[in-house]
Design a protein around this motif. Sequence first.
Motif, PDB file in Angstrom:
ATOM      1  N   VAL A 148     -21.383  10.254  -1.461  1.00 23.87           N
ATOM      2  CA  VAL A 148     -20.499  11.419  -1.510  1.00 23.87           C
ATOM      3  C   VAL A 148     -19.850  11.653  -0.145  1.00 23.87           C
ATOM      4  CG1 VAL A 148     -20.443  13.936  -1.808  1.00 23.87           C
ATOM      5  CG2 VAL A 148     -21.709  12.503  -3.432  1.00 23.87           C
ATOM      6  N   LEU A 149     -20.629  11.454   0.920  1.00 24.54           N
ATOM      7  CA  LEU A 149     -20.071  11.540   2.266  1.00 24.54           C
ATOM      8  C   LEU A 149     -18.954  10.517   2.445  1.00 24.54           C
ATOM      9  CD1 LEU A 149     -20.076  12.400   5.270  1.00 24.54           C
ATOM     10  CD2 LEU A 149     -21.933  10.775   5.628  1.00 24.54           C
ATOM     11  N   ARG A 150     -19.197   9.285   2.028  1.00 25.41           N
ATOM     12  CA  ARG A 150     -18.196   8.226   2.148  1.00 25.41           C
ATOM     13  C   ARG A 150     -16.914   8.564   1.382  1.00 25.41           C
ATOM     14  NH1 ARG A 150     -19.981   4.608  -1.503  1.00 25.41           N
ATOM     15  NH2 ARG A 150     -18.130   4.854  -2.795  1.00 25.41           N
ATOM     16  N   ILE A 151     -17.081   8.978   0.149  1.00 27.31           N
ATOM     17  CA  ILE A 151     -15.930   9.264  -0.711  1.00 27.31           C
ATOM     18  C   ILE A 151     -15.167  10.490  -0.207  1.00 27.31           C
ATOM     19  CG2 ILE A 151     -15.273   9.994  -3.033  1.00 27.31           C
ATOM     20  CD1 ILE A 151     -17.718   8.320  -4.019  1.00 27.31           C
ATOM     21  N   GLY A 152     -15.902  11.553   0.114  1.00 25.70           N
ATOM     22  CA  GLY A 152     -15.243  12.786   0.558  1.00 25.70           C
ATOM     23  C   GLY A 152     -14.524  12.611   1.881  1.00 25.70           C
ATOM     24  N   LEU A 153     -15.179  11.943   2.834  1.00 26.84           N
ATOM     25  CA  LEU A 153     -14.558  11.745   4.141  1.00 26.84           C
ATOM     26  C   LEU A 153     -13.316  10.869   4.023  1.00 26.84           C
ATOM     27  CD1 LEU A 153     -14.725  12.220   7.189  1.00 26.84           C
ATOM     28  CD2 LEU A 153     -16.229  10.235   7.352  1.00 26.84           C
ATOM     29  N   ALA A 154     -13.411   9.784   3.256  1.00 24.98           N
ATOM     30  CA  ALA A 154     -12.250   8.909   3.081  1.00 24.98           C
ATOM     31  C   ALA A 154     -11.101   9.640   2.405  1.00 24.98           C
ATOM     32  CB  ALA A 154     -12.647   7.673   2.270  1.00 24.98           C
ATOM     33  N   LEU A 193       2.799   0.466  13.249  1.00 23.11           N
ATOM     34  CA  LEU A 193       2.846   0.453  11.787  1.00 23.11           C
ATOM     35  C   LEU A 193       1.681  -0.352  11.215  1.00 23.11           C
ATOM     36  CD1 LEU A 193       4.323   1.229   9.203  1.00 23.11           C
ATOM     37  CD2 LEU A 193       5.708  -0.848   9.453  1.00 23.11           C
ATOM     38  N   GLY A 194       1.403  -1.506  11.815  1.00 19.66           N
ATOM     39  CA  GLY A 194       0.298  -2.331  11.333  1.00 19.66           C
ATOM     40  C   GLY A 194      -1.042  -1.635  11.460  1.00 19.66           C
ATOM     41  N   THR A 195      -1.247  -0.941  12.586  1.00 20.21           N
ATOM     42  CA  THR A 195      -2.504  -0.199  12.770  1.00 20.21           C
ATOM     43  C   THR A 195      -2.645   0.877  11.707  1.00 20.21           C
ATOM     44  OG1 THR A 195      -2.398  -0.582  15.164  1.00 20.21           O
ATOM     45  CG2 THR A 195      -3.866   1.170  14.382  1.00 20.21           C
ATOM     46  N   GLY A 196      -1.547   1.598  11.449  1.00 20.90           N
ATOM     47  CA  GLY A 196      -1.580   2.640  10.428  1.00 20.90           C
ATOM     48  C   GLY A 196      -1.855   2.094   9.046  1.00 20.90           C
ATOM     49  N   VAL A 197      -1.248   0.959   8.710  1.00 21.84           N
ATOM     50  CA  VAL A 197      -1.459   0.357   7.394  1.00 21.84           C
ATOM     51  C   VAL A 197      -2.907  -0.116   7.240  1.00 21.84           C
ATOM     52  CG1 VAL A 197      -0.864  -1.622   5.941  1.00 21.84           C
ATOM     53  CG2 VAL A 197       0.947  -0.297   7.054  1.00 21.84           C
ATOM     54  N   ILE A 198      -3.442  -0.772   8.270  1.00 28.44           N
ATOM     55  CA  ILE A 198      -4.844  -1.223   8.215  1.00 28.44           C
ATOM     56  C   ILE A 198      -5.774  -0.029   8.051  1.00 28.44           C
ATOM     57  CG2 ILE A 198      -6.706  -2.291   9.552  1.00 28.44           C
ATOM     58  CD1 ILE A 198      -4.570  -4.116  10.791  1.00 28.44           C
ATOM     59  N   TYR A 199      -5.485   1.052   8.771  1.00 31.32           N
ATOM     60  CA  TYR A 199      -6.306   2.267   8.685  1.00 31.32           C
ATOM     61  C   TYR A 199      -6.318   2.823   7.267  1.00 31.32           C
ATOM     62  CZ  TYR A 199      -7.615   7.174   9.519  1.00 31.32           C
ATOM     63  OH  TYR A 199      -8.201   8.409   9.472  1.00 31.32           O
ATOM     64  N   VAL A 200      -5.146   2.929   6.667  1.00 36.16           N
ATOM     65  CA  VAL A 200      -5.047   3.493   5.313  1.00 36.16           C
ATOM     66  C   VAL A 200      -5.729   2.573   4.301  1.00 36.16           C
ATOM     67  CG1 VAL A 200      -3.435   4.045   3.455  1.00 36.16           C
ATOM     68  CG2 VAL A 200      -3.001   4.884   5.763  1.00 36.16           C
ATOM     69  N   LEU A 201      -5.515   1.260   4.419  1.00 31.32           N
ATOM     70  CA  LEU A 201      -6.154   0.323   3.490  1.00 31.32           C
ATOM     71  C   LEU A 201      -7.678   0.350   3.643  1.00 31.32           C
ATOM     72  CD1 LEU A 201      -3.760  -2.760   3.696  1.00 31.32           C
ATOM     73  CD2 LEU A 201      -3.938  -1.075   1.851  1.00 31.32           C
ATOM     74  N   ALA A 202      -8.150   0.475   4.884  1.00 35.43           N
ATOM     75  CA  ALA A 202      -9.600   0.558   5.107  1.00 35.43           C
ATOM     76  C   ALA A 202     -10.172   1.822   4.480  1.00 35.43           C
ATOM     77  CB  ALA A 202      -9.901   0.518   6.604  1.00 35.43           C
ATOM     78  N   LEU A 203      -9.460   2.933   4.617  1.00 32.01           N
ATOM     79  CA  LEU A 203      -9.925   4.179   4.000  1.00 32.01           C
ATOM     80  C   LEU A 203      -9.931   4.070   2.478  1.00 32.01           C
ATOM     81  CD1 LEU A 203      -8.168   6.959   6.135  1.00 32.01           C
ATOM     82  CD2 LEU A 203     -10.590   6.340   6.140  1.00 32.01           C
ATOM     83  N   ALA A 204      -8.917   3.423   1.913  1.00 31.27           N
ATOM     84  CA  ALA A 204      -8.873   3.253   0.460  1.00 31.27           C
ATOM     85  C   ALA A 204     -10.045   2.398  -0.016  1.00 31.27           C
ATOM     86  CB  ALA A 204      -7.539   2.630   0.046  1.00 31.27           C
ATOM     87  N   ALA A 205     -10.352   1.321   0.731  1.00 32.09           N
ATOM     88  CA  ALA A 205     -11.501   0.478   0.380  1.00 32.09           C
ATOM     89  C   ALA A 205     -12.804   1.255   0.520  1.00 32.09           C
ATOM     90  CB  ALA A 205     -11.517  -0.766   1.264  1.00 32.09           C
ATOM     91  N   LEU A 206     -12.888   2.094   1.543  1.00 35.74           N
ATOM     92  CA  LEU A 206     -14.081   2.920   1.743  1.00 35.74           C
ATOM     93  C   LEU A 206     -14.229   3.922   0.603  1.00 35.74           C
ATOM     94  CD1 LEU A 206     -16.244   3.118   3.999  1.00 35.74           C
ATOM     95  CD2 LEU A 206     -14.880   4.954   5.016  1.00 35.74           C
ATOM     96  N   LEU A 207     -13.128   4.464   0.161  1.00 36.46           N
ATOM     97  CA  LEU A 207     -13.149   5.451  -0.922  1.00 36.46           C
ATOM     98  C   LEU A 207     -13.780   4.884  -2.186  1.00 36.46           C
ATOM     99  CD1 LEU A 207     -12.068   8.326  -1.865  1.00 36.46           C
ATOM    100  CD2 LEU A 207     -10.075   7.079  -2.705  1.00 36.46           C
ATOM    101  N   VAL A 208     -13.382   3.670  -2.548  1.00 37.51           N
ATOM    102  CA  VAL A 208     -13.888   3.073  -3.794  1.00 37.51           C
ATOM    103  C   VAL A 208     -15.124   2.224  -3.567  1.00 37.51           C
ATOM    104  CG1 VAL A 208     -11.604   3.121  -4.847  1.00 37.51           C
ATOM    105  CG2 VAL A 208     -12.347   1.062  -3.616  1.00 37.51           C
ATOM    106  N   GLY A 209     -15.518   2.030  -2.301  1.00 39.44           N
ATOM    107  CA  GLY A 209     -16.703   1.241  -2.020  1.00 39.44           C
ATOM    108  C   GLY A 209     -16.513  -0.247  -2.247  1.00 39.44           C
TER     109      GLY A 209
END
Length: 324
Positions: A39-45, A104-120
């Motif tokens: 829940v921490l992982r999903i909520g924070l992401a 832009l690349g840093t921002g895209v990697i950040y968002v993709l990493a958060l999306a992967a973290l969200l779904v595990g």
Amino acid sequence: MKGHPIGLHGPAAGREPARVLRSIERFALAPASAAPLAVLRIGLAAVLLLQAALVAPALFELYGRSGILQGPLRDVFARTELPRIGWAVELLAPLGVGEDSVILGTGVIYVLALAALLVGWWTRAAAVLAWLTHLMLMTTANSTVYGVDSFANIFLFYLVWMPSAAAFSLDLQLGRVRGGPTPAARLGLRVVQLHLSVVYLASGLGKAAGEPWWNGEAIWRSVMLPEYRQFDLAWLADAPWLAVVAGWTVLLVEIGYAFLIWPRRTRLPWVVATVALHAGIALFMGLLVFGAIMAVLTIAAFAVQSEPPGPAAPGAAARRAQAS
């Protein structure tokens, strides 16, 4: 043996340290469900993805050398001893990669990493990328950072090591990780719980050391400063007692957190009070991301069931068979 107090020698004295050690072991390492960490992982992401969506339109203004803080001025405010976008710009410049592409690349990697973290999905690698890119963005635009960014980065770092993929994740569904209660999940949960308890206690005691939180001045300033003002609350001047009560309530919730969120009887009321406090901060001060992240942390740490299910109670037929 004459003259020695009874109880200081013998088997009973030897059992006491062992009992204390067993209690500590149960507190820190008894197998627990990974659901709170998930829940921490999903909520924070989710909250950080929302923040990213809010920041995206100003990406280059915040992080570029030609943005709000230009050139050397930005570098002065940046915490240069930590990873920052400027390092990547210097590293990739010989390859012909410009600053805008790096940002832009840093921002895209950040968002993709958060999306992967969200779904595990590849959760630990996603946590590493999310933490590192968040740190780079945070240190590059250090002048715009406030407490919530530091909290987010700390708990992203925790997720690198905690088994948050062991519940509610694609990794679990795909068989990359094992589910079920583990000592690592208990230890991770205790780290989060103790961290929050210390933070709230320190914050509450710090506030209590000054007059503004006792006489309502801190509340008045919080809702009246132009950068935070969301509603016209000038009428509080005619009812100063409301600001006083609000200040006392903040002190009670924060100082009481470390003591009253642990016992089962007072846990739920304190979780509700803490979430309500941060909802009020989001509503009356406009600090939506701060309020959401702090609420997520408390809900994950103390409101999600962590105890593994006990043995099932025997059914009616089994009870009759046992009785006969």
